[in-house]
Design an enzyme around this catalytic site. Structure first.
Site, mmCIF file in Angstrom:
data_model
loop_
_atom_site.group_PDB
_atom_site.id
_atom_site.type_symbol
_atom_site.label_atom_id
_atom_site.label_comp_id
_atom_site.label_asym_id
_atom_site.label_seq_id
_atom_site.Cartn_x
_atom_site.Cartn_y
_atom_site.Cartn_z
ATOM 1 N NE ARG A 72 -55.124 -57.583 -44.840
ATOM 2 C CZ ARG A 72 -55.999 -58.312 -44.183
ATOM 3 N NH1 ARG A 72 -56.852 -59.083 -44.859
ATOM 4 N NH2 ARG A 72 -56.044 -58.306 -42.867
ATOM 5 C CG ASP A 103 -65.447 -62.421 -46.627
ATOM 6 O OD1 ASP A 103 -66.395 -63.205 -46.793
ATOM 7 O OD2 ASP A 103 -65.387 -61.305 -47.164
ATOM 8 C CB THR A 125 -59.971 -65.835 -40.518
ATOM 9 O OG1 THR A 125 -60.241 -64.594 -39.838
ATOM 10 C CG2 THR A 125 -61.259 -66.634 -40.597
ATOM 11 C CG ASP A 127 -61.642 -61.947 -37.944
ATOM 12 O OD1 ASP A 127 -61.077 -61.520 -36.921
ATOM 13 O OD2 ASP A 127 -61.373 -61.537 -39.089
ATOM 14 C CG MET A 169 -58.030 -58.112 -33.260
ATOM 15 S SD MET A 169 -56.575 -58.810 -34.092
ATOM 16 C CE MET A 169 -55.867 -57.315 -34.773
ATOM 17 C CE LYS A 213 -66.822 -58.430 -10.683
ATOM 18 N NZ LYS A 213 -67.286 -59.272 -11.805
ATOM 19 C CD GLU A 222 -61.307 -55.909 -34.834
ATOM 20 O OE1 GLU A 222 -60.388 -55.115 -34.578
ATOM 21 O OE2 GLU A 222 -61.190 -56.860 -35.640
ATOM 22 N NE ARG A 243 -56.212 -46.029 -15.724
ATOM 23 C CZ ARG A 243 -56.760 -45.284 -14.770
ATOM 24 N NH1 ARG A 243 -58.049 -44.984 -14.842
ATOM 25 N NH2 ARG A 243 -56.029 -44.849 -13.753
ATOM 26 C CD GLN A 251 -57.220 -60.024 -29.770
ATOM 27 O OE1 GLN A 251 -58.379 -60.419 -29.662
ATOM 28 N NE2 GLN A 251 -56.940 -58.769 -30.083
#
Length: 320
Positions: A72, A103, A125, A127, A169, A213, A222, A243, A251
């Site tokens: 970064r 990006d 990426t 994403d 993510m 079910k 996220e 949970r 990932q």
């Protein structure tokens, strides 16, 4: 043109190495020299640049992460820092730069283009949030990793009659949640691109219990909120044995899927072909399985990635 540079920037994504290989090999086979830049824009400004050798590229197509490393470097938003990067490129005789990343990486390439330096952005990426392309390098691998993890979690949910809220993510995009959620039969997929009603989700899970079910799986992007916070709100509307799980950086890593390896190879080669044609200042991608190139400044300034939210409707129609 005799020399091109390659850098990877931002979050790592499986398939970046395949793209590096394709860019470097295509350049070398066209008679160009390829230079690698370590640690993204930070390495560019610091002059961490080296000549790449074809023999060193043999065993990287199957490897996750990036052999060029990443870092970064928010300082690259400053004009003075950008000009230092261009000085380093000129010092090494590099006439064009291929940037693989998301990006932030694209905005770096955009700034170089604005300064008159020839750059091409390759979408890398997990994403899948880059405009100008249907899919980004790394997305398919990340979605598959999420799918496999969700399958395992679902086994436990079934065995213990529990409700699991699993955060995946995607930054501000819901693509990983959508694709992995559909692939695992999620009871609910919650994404930033659409409004959601936690009470309605809780009521649906309660209704499922009455109909036979006794477990549940909620896939949460996220960009909406954290899994623990969502679970806490969900529990207010029902007596669930629930949970919360965050999949996290698992990932990003691992061997890229065949789709990511082929996509990365196609895009890497395409970047060099465009440069050989004298073109630059571009963002490249894939649309309807066809390689496309758009002006990088226009792409970033006037377009946004469009998540296919109709996939959420699909999941609603086929779920329990």
């Amino acid at each position: 043109m005799k020399r091109i540079g390659i850098l990877t920037s931002g979050g790592d994504a499986a398939g970046m190495n395949a793209a590096v290989r394709a860019i470097a090999r295509s350049a070398m086979n066209a008679g160009l020299e390829a230079y690698g830049i370590n640690y993204g824009y930070k390495g560019l400004v610091e002059g961490n640049i080296f000549k790449m050798e074809s023999t060193k590229l043999d065993e990287i197509i199957n490897r996750g992460g990036t052999i060029l490393y990443s870092a970064r470097f928010p300082e690259f938003a400053e004009t003075e820092t950008q000009l230092k990067g261009i000085e380093q490129l000129k010092k090494f005789g590099i006439e064009a730069l291929v940037v693989i990343g998301g990006d932030g990486s694209y905005h770096g390439a955009e700034k170089l283009t604005m300064h008159g330096y020839n750059s091409i952005g390759v979408p890398g990426t997990i994403d899948n949030d880059i405009p100008g392309t249907d899919f980004t390098i790394g997305f398919d691998t990340a979605a598959n990793v999420a799918m496999e993890a969700l399958d395992r979690i679902n086994d436990t949910a079934t065995s213990h009659q529990r409700v699991f809220v699993v955060e995946v993510m995607g930054r501000g995009a819901g693509d990983i949640a959508l694709w992995s959620g559909i692939a695992t039969g999620a009871d609910a997929i919650v994404i930033p691109e659409r409004e959601y009603d936690i009470e309605a989700i809780a009521n649906k899970i309660s209704e499922n219990r009455k109909n036979g079910k006794d477990h549940g799986l909620i896939v949460l992007a996220e960009g909406v909120m954290g899994a623990a916070e969502f679970k806490e709100k969900l529990d207010q509307y029902g007596d669930f044995d629930s949970r919360a799980i965050t999949l996290g950086h698992i990932q990003r890593g691992g061997n890229p899927t065949v789709k990511d390896r082929v996509l990365a190879t196609r895009l890497g080669d395409y970047a060099i072909r465009l440069l050989l044609e004298g073109k630059g200042g571009l963002a490249i991608g894939i649309h309807d399985n066809q390689l496309v190139a758009t002006d990088i400044i226009d792409t970033l300034e006037n377009h946004k990635h469009q998540t296919d939210v109709s996939l959420q409707d699909l999941n609603d129609r086929v779920r329990f």
